[in-house]
Write an enzyme that holds these catalytic residues in place. Sequence first.
Site, PDB file in Angstrom:
ATOM      1  N   ASP A   1     -25.969  21.971 -15.768  1.00 26.52           N
ATOM      2  CA  ASP A   1     -25.375  21.450 -14.523  1.00 26.52           C
ATOM      3  C   ASP A   1     -24.626  20.142 -14.712  1.00 26.52           C
ATOM      4  O   ASP A   1     -24.032  19.635 -13.763  1.00 26.52           O
ATOM      5  CB  ASP A   1     -26.494  21.245 -13.486  1.00 26.52           C
ATOM      6  CG  ASP A   1     -27.109  22.579 -13.086  1.00 26.52           C
ATOM      7  OD1 ASP A   1     -28.333  22.710 -13.150  1.00 26.52           O
ATOM      8  OD2 ASP A   1     -26.327  23.499 -12.753  1.00 26.52           O
TER       9      ASP A   1
ATOM     10  N   HIS B   1     -34.703  19.248 -18.955  1.00 29.63           N
ATOM     11  CA  HIS B   1     -34.918  20.688 -18.803  1.00 29.63           C
ATOM     12  C   HIS B   1     -36.356  21.021 -19.178  1.00 29.63           C
ATOM     13  O   HIS B   1     -36.930  20.412 -20.063  1.00 29.63           O
ATOM     14  CB  HIS B   1     -33.967  21.476 -19.720  1.00 29.63           C
ATOM     15  CG  HIS B   1     -33.805  22.898 -19.313  1.00 29.63           C
ATOM     16  ND1 HIS B   1     -34.686  23.873 -19.692  1.00 29.63           N
ATOM     17  CD2 HIS B   1     -32.890  23.510 -18.524  1.00 29.63           C
ATOM     18  CE1 HIS B   1     -34.317  25.034 -19.167  1.00 29.63           C
ATOM     19  NE2 HIS B   1     -33.229  24.847 -18.461  1.00 29.63           N
TER      20      HIS B   1
HETATM   21  C1  SDX Z   1     -31.539  24.396 -14.097  1.00 30.32           C
HETATM   22  O1  SDX Z   1     -35.469  26.713 -15.912  1.00 30.32           O
HETATM   23  C2  SDX Z   1     -34.253  26.920 -16.148  1.00 30.32           C
HETATM   24  O2  SDX Z   1     -33.900  27.598 -17.096  1.00 30.32           O
HETATM   25  C3  SDX Z   1     -33.282  26.303 -15.187  1.00 30.32           C
HETATM   26  C4  SDX Z   1     -31.805  26.451 -15.503  1.00 30.32           C
HETATM   27  C5  SDX Z   1     -31.354  27.895 -15.427  1.00 30.32           C
HETATM   28  O3  SDX Z   1     -30.350  28.218 -16.068  1.00 30.32           O
HETATM   29  O4  SDX Z   1     -31.938  28.662 -14.628  1.00 30.32           O
HETATM   30  O5  SDX Z   1     -31.544  25.941 -16.778  1.00 30.32           O
HETATM   31  C6  SDX Z   1     -30.950  25.695 -14.487  1.00 30.32           C
HETATM   32  O6  SDX Z   1     -32.241  24.346 -13.130  1.00 30.32           O
HETATM   33  C7  SDX Z   1     -31.282  23.209 -14.967  1.00 30.32           C
HETATM   34  C8  SDX Z   1     -32.032  21.916 -14.474  1.00 30.32           C
HETATM   35  C9  SDX Z   1     -31.221  21.327 -13.326  1.00 30.32           C
HETATM   36  N1  SDX Z   1     -32.002  20.216 -12.686  1.00 30.32           N
HETATM   37  C10 SDX Z   1     -31.649  18.949 -12.886  1.00 30.32           C
HETATM   38  O7  SDX Z   1     -30.728  18.589 -13.612  1.00 30.32           O
HETATM   39  C11 SDX Z   1     -32.456  17.956 -12.076  1.00 30.32           C
HETATM   40  C12 SDX Z   1     -32.841  16.761 -12.938  1.00 30.32           C
HETATM   41  N2  SDX Z   1     -33.808  17.204 -13.941  1.00 30.32           N
HETATM   42  C13 SDX Z   1     -35.200  17.000 -13.693  1.00 30.32           C
HETATM   43  O8  SDX Z   1     -35.601  16.930 -12.376  1.00 30.32           O
HETATM   44  C14 SDX Z   1     -36.111  17.752 -14.661  1.00 30.32           C
HETATM   45  O9  SDX Z   1     -35.651  17.495 -15.917  1.00 30.32           O
HETATM   46  C15 SDX Z   1     -36.300  19.240 -14.488  1.00 30.32           C
HETATM   47  C16 SDX Z   1     -36.647  19.602 -13.092  1.00 30.32           C
HETATM   48  C17 SDX Z   1     -35.069  19.983 -14.890  1.00 30.32           C
HETATM   49  C18 SDX Z   1     -37.442  19.673 -15.417  1.00 30.32           C
HETATM   50  O10 SDX Z   1     -38.596  19.152 -14.903  1.00 30.32           O
HETATM   51  P1  SDX Z   1     -39.976  19.237 -15.721  1.00 30.32           P
HETATM   52  O11 SDX Z   1     -39.882  20.201 -16.844  1.00 30.32           O
HETATM   53  O12 SDX Z   1     -41.070  19.423 -14.728  1.00 30.32           O
HETATM   54  O13 SDX Z   1     -40.045  17.829 -16.434  1.00 30.32           O
HETATM   55  P2  SDX Z   1     -40.845  16.622 -15.875  1.00 30.32           P
HETATM   56  O14 SDX Z   1     -40.436  16.370 -14.471  1.00 30.32           O
HETATM   57  O15 SDX Z   1     -42.283  16.837 -16.200  1.00 30.32           O
HETATM   58  O16 SDX Z   1     -40.257  15.437 -16.779  1.00 30.32           O
HETATM   59  C19 SDX Z   1     -40.880  15.112 -17.998  1.00 30.32           C
HETATM   60  C20 SDX Z   1     -40.608  13.605 -18.137  1.00 30.32           C
HETATM   61  C21 SDX Z   1     -41.095  12.805 -16.930  1.00 30.32           C
HETATM   62  O17 SDX Z   1     -41.347  11.497 -17.388  1.00 30.32           O
HETATM   63  P3  SDX Z   1     -42.897  11.120 -17.836  1.00 30.32           P
HETATM   64  O18 SDX Z   1     -43.794  11.568 -16.717  1.00 30.32           O
HETATM   65  O19 SDX Z   1     -43.112  11.869 -19.132  1.00 30.32           O
HETATM   66  O20 SDX Z   1     -42.866   9.626 -18.023  1.00 30.32           O
HETATM   67  O21 SDX Z   1     -39.194  13.384 -18.192  1.00 30.32           O
HETATM   68  C22 SDX Z   1     -38.780  12.620 -17.065  1.00 30.32           C
HETATM   69  C23 SDX Z   1     -39.877  12.732 -16.042  1.00 30.32           C
HETATM   70  O22 SDX Z   1     -39.892  11.593 -15.196  1.00 30.32           O
HETATM   71  N3  SDX Z   1     -37.535  13.244 -16.579  1.00 30.32           N
HETATM   72  C24 SDX Z   1     -36.475  12.568 -16.162  1.00 30.32           C
HETATM   73  C25 SDX Z   1     -35.503  13.544 -15.859  1.00 30.32           C
HETATM   74  N4  SDX Z   1     -36.006  14.765 -16.090  1.00 30.32           N
HETATM   75  C26 SDX Z   1     -37.265  14.567 -16.534  1.00 30.32           C
HETATM   76  N5  SDX Z   1     -36.235  11.255 -16.014  1.00 30.32           N
HETATM   77  C27 SDX Z   1     -35.016  10.905 -15.545  1.00 30.32           C
HETATM   78  N6  SDX Z   1     -34.011  11.783 -15.230  1.00 30.32           N
HETATM   79  C28 SDX Z   1     -34.233  13.105 -15.381  1.00 30.32           C
HETATM   80  N7  SDX Z   1     -33.275  13.982 -15.058  1.00 30.32           N
END
Ligand code: SDX
Length: 427
Positions: A362, A305
Site C-alpha cells: 500500500d 506487515h
Molecule cells: C495489507 O495480511 C496481508 O497479507 C495483508 C496485505 C494483503 O495483500 O492482503 O498484504 C495487505 O493489509 C498490507 C498492510 C497494510 N496496513 C498498513 O500499512 C497499516 C500500517 N501497518 C501496521 O498497522 C501493521 O504493520 C500491520 C497491521 C500491517 C501488521 O500488524 P501486526 O502484524 O499485528 O504487527 P504489530 O502491530 O504487532 O507490530 C509489531 C511491532 C509493534 O511494535 P512493538 O509492540 O514490537 O514495540 O511493530 C510496530 C508495532 O507498534 N509497528 C509499527 C508499524 N507496524 C507495526 N510501528 C509504526 N508504524 C507501523 N506501520
Amino acid sequence: MKTGKLTVGDKEIELSVKVGTENEIGLELGKLRKETGVITLDPGFVNTGSTESAITFLNGEEGVLRYRGYPIEELAANCDFVEVCYLLIYGDLPTETELENFRDSIRAHTMLHEDIRSFYNGFPRDAHPMAILSSVVCALSTFYQDALDVDDEDQVNTCVHRLIAKLPTIAAYSYKKSVGQPLIYPRNDLNYCENFLQMMFAVPTEPYEMDPDFVQALNLLLIVHADHEQNCSTSTVRMVGSANANLFASISAGIAALWGPLHGGANEACVAMLERIIEDDCNVKKYVDMAKDKSDSFRLMGFGHRVYKNYDPRALIIKKACDKLLSKMDRDDPLFDIAQSLEEVALNDPYFVERGLYPNVDFYSGVIYRAIGIPVQMFTVLFAIGRLPGWVAHWTEMHKSPSARICRPRQIYTGPGAREFVSIAHR
Ligand code: SDX
C-alpha cells in the site's frame, strides 16, 4: 519431522504434523482438547494456520510471493490480469483457447441489471465507494436467486464470472455517481483494464482517448493485488463461506474487511499521511518519531506487515512502475518524492529495522492511482477489484476441501462467574 510432542500438566500427547511444499510445518491440533482439555490461545492468529492451501505461497523472511508456484515478478512482467485470474481460480496458466473462452465469458457479464443502476440514486453523493461496492455485490444475490447453490459447480462458476465481470462496472458507477456524470456502459470491444478506465473517465460528449501507459500500470497493480494467502479479508471470505453463505455474500464480507485502514484501506490512509507530511514542511523525521512513540497511536501507513519482515516484493514492483510511469509522463509527484524520503529515513532507523518494518503493497500504489487519475477514495476499491480472484479461489478451494467445516473458534472466558439475578427494583 513426523510428529510433535506436547506436555500439558502431567499429560504428554503426540500430535501429527503437516509439512508443506516449502517445508513449512504445521502441528495438527485436532485432538488437543479431547485428549488434554485445553485449547490454544493466539490473538490475531499470529501463530495459527487456518487451512492448507495450494493457491499462494509467501516467504515473509525472504520477501517471496508466488501464485500457484509462479513468482509474482514473472506474472507481473508477462501476464494480463484476466490471465492471472484464470491461474488463481483454476490452478494453471490457461492455453490460448482457454483464455479466450474465459475472456468471452467475462465479456458476456459486464453489464449490470438496469434496476441496479437505480441503486446509485439511493446512496448519498459522498458515500464511500467501498460501502457501495459491498452493498451492491451482496445485492447481486437478489438478482441471481436461481444460481446461488454453493454445491453446484456450474452455478458457482457462473457466479465467479459474473463477479469478475461486474466488479469494475459497479466500481466505476460509484465514481460516476459521485461526480454527477452519467453512468458509462461497459464496452466489449475493450480489454478488462481499458474497459474499466473508459467506464471511469469517458463522457458521452466526446470520444475517450485510452492511454496505454495507464492501462499497463493498472494491469500491473491488479496483478500484484490478486492474492496474498490467508490475509484478513481472504480469511473473512473463507469464514463467511464456511457457513455455506453464497459467493456474493461472502465476497461482500471480504470487501468490508478490506476497507479497514490496517488492511486494504491503508493505501487511502497512506496518501492522506503523505499529504499531511508535505503540508507539515515535509518534516519526515517528525512523523517517523511519532510512529516510534508508543504514547502516540500514529503509525506509518503502508509500512509493516504481519508476514513480510523483509521488503514486500509487491512494493518493489510498484515502486519501479511508479518511476517508469512518472518519467514517461514527464511528471514529478511530490507524494512519490516524500514517500521515498520517508522510506529512506525509516529504513535507516533501528526501530523499523529491528522490527522488520518495510514498505508494503500500500505504500507506493497510491502514487500510480493518482497518476492515472483515480480519486483517493477509490484506491481501496481498486484493491478489491485486484483481490477478487484470490478471494474466489480461496472460497472455492475451501468448498472443495474434504475437511471443509464451519469455522467456529473457541475462547477463554474471563467474565464474571455465575451470579444470582437481581430484579431492577433491587439494583
Ligand atoms: C495489507 O495480511 C496481508 O497479507 C495483508 C496485505 C494483503 O495483500 O492482503 O498484504 C495487505 O493489509 C498490507 C498492510 C497494510 N496496513 C498498513 O500499512 C497499516 C500500517 N501497518 C501496521 O498497522 C501493521 O504493520 C500491520 C497491521 C500491517 C501488521 O500488524 P501486526 O502484524 O499485528 O504487527 P504489530 O502491530 O504487532 O507490530 C509489531 C511491532 C509493534 O511494535 P512493538 O509492540 O514490537 O514495540 O511493530 C510496530 C508495532 O507498534 N509497528 C509499527 C508499524 N507496524 C507495526 N510501528 C509504526 N508504524 C507501523 N506501520
